[in-house]
Design an enzyme around this catalytic site. Structure first.
Site, short mmCIF file in Angstrom:
data_model
loop_
_atom_site.label_atom_id
_atom_site.label_comp_id
_atom_site.label_asym_id
_atom_site.label_seq_id
_atom_site.Cartn_x
_atom_site.Cartn_y
_atom_site.Cartn_z
N GLU A 182 -42.22 -18.49 -32.36
CA GLU A 182 -42.52 -17.34 -31.50
C GLU A 182 -41.23 -16.78 -30.90
O GLU A 182 -41.10 -15.58 -30.71
CB GLU A 182 -43.48 -17.75 -30.37
CG GLU A 182 -44.89 -18.09 -30.85
CD GLU A 182 -45.63 -16.88 -31.42
OE1 GLU A 182 -45.09 -16.20 -32.31
OE2 GLU A 182 -46.77 -16.64 -30.99
N THR A 238 -43.97 -7.20 -30.94
CA THR A 238 -44.19 -7.89 -29.67
C THR A 238 -43.00 -7.69 -28.73
O THR A 238 -43.18 -7.45 -27.53
CB THR A 238 -44.44 -9.39 -29.92
OG1 THR A 238 -45.60 -9.49 -30.73
CG2 THR A 238 -44.68 -10.15 -28.63
N1 HSE Z 1 -48.72 -13.09 -24.70
C1 HSE Z 1 -47.97 -12.41 -25.72
C2 HSE Z 1 -47.78 -10.97 -25.31
C3 HSE Z 1 -48.74 -12.52 -27.00
O1 HSE Z 1 -48.76 -10.35 -24.91
O2 HSE Z 1 -46.66 -10.47 -25.40
C4 HSE Z 1 -48.09 -11.85 -28.16
O3 HSE Z 1 -48.99 -11.93 -29.27
#
Ligand code: HSE
Length: 305
Positions: free
Chosen positions: A128, A180
């Protein structure tokens, strides 16, 4: 055994009010990953569908977690991973998490499950970090545990698997890409106290609703006063689609992860398909290509097939 195939499912992070701390596992979409044990300290990641992948495994969402795992293994081994990507990167449906979690679940299986799920999550979060610049576990934890998970803290790691209610998830992925990292960059760093109070009321309500299987409480807790007002601007048709889905009987829903996918929860399959029709209509009218999925909450997570 030196080879296995993993079913690595998509996930919905945040569950509207729980930014970075709540997530659920889907049945569909899902990636397939083939993992081979090597007899040299090397990580190779290849794409079965022609997606361009970085050659350096440290820059790859499946490779980085395996490199971290190798640091804790005192043996001359490595892994080769072949990814059949079904979850589009930049969809908000946990594409990077599926690669990261699927890689460590498969590798662990080939190592006779020597690592715990908590350790696998620690490794997977390195994937991630490659994808979004920060470690977060609200996709990798539900992908590894299945069901719904609460991430109370990532440092130290404190994951609480919650019971998954028998609800249906309808997901629409409009075919635009929202990275993201970009969807995080638009967020404000300060939160007004009165908004924070509403937000933690909803998070507590959602977790209580899940624990008590109180479906109406789950529905009315799916509200977000902090992230959705900012991020929804990146998603064409968001407000109209949400209203139509709620009018058609959805319990609630919102942006899936960092978007652009949108998810809605429903009590039964008929309503879930009605919601799917509403979603199709909105994006057909907007002339934006899309994919839809109707799935129960996946209670198993990534698994060997
Ligand atoms: N919690 C993260 C965000 C998840 O919302 O940026 C990304 O899939």
């Amino acid at each position: 055994m030196n080879f296995c195939t993993v079913h690595a499912p998509g996930t919905v992070a945040n569950l509207v009010c729980g930014f970075d701390i709540l997530g659920l596992c889907l049945n569909e979409p899902a990636d397939k990953m083939e993992i081979k044990l090597l007899d040299e300290r090397k990580i190779i990641v290849r794409s079965a569908d022609g997606y361009p992948l970085p050659e350096d495994p440290a820059l790859n969402t499946a490779g980085a977690p395996l490199l971290e795992m190798l640091k804790d293994i005192d043996a001359n081994i490595g892994f080769e991973v072949l990814i059949h990507k079904r979850i589009k990167p930049g969809s908000g449906a946990g594409s990077s998490a599926a690669s990261a979690a699927g890689a460590v679940v498969g590798a662990n299986y080939l190592l006779n499950n020597r690592f715990t799920k908590q350790q696998l999550i620690q490794y997977a979060m390195f994937g991630e970090k490659v994808a979004s610049g920060v470690k977060h576990a609200d996709n990798v934890a539900p992908c590894i545990y299945g069901g719904i998970t609460l991430i109370r803290s990532i440092n130290p790691l404190d994951i609480i698997p919650l019971p998954a209610p028998d609800l249906f998830v309808t997901l629409v992925h409009p075919q635009i890409e929202v990275r993201t990292a970009d969807a995080r960059a638009v967020l404000r760093q300060q939160v007004e106290l009165k908004k924070a109070i509403r937000q933690w009321g909803n998070i507590a309500g959602l977790v209580a609703g899940i624990l008590q299987n109180d479906i109406d409480l789950i529905g009315r807790s799916l509200e977000d006063h902090i992230i959705e007002p900012v991020r929804s601007i990146l998603i064409p048709g968001f407000a109209e689609l949400k209203k139509k889905c709620l009018d058609a009987g959805a319990l609630g829903g919102g942006i899936s992860g960092s978007g652009p996918s949108i998810f809605m929860l429903s009590k039964d399959e008929t309503t879930a398909h009605k919601i799917e029709d509403e979603m199709k209509q909105v994006y057909t009218e907007l002339q934006i290509d899309f994919h839809t999925y109707v799935s129960k909450i996946n209670k198993d997570g990534a698994r060997i097939v």
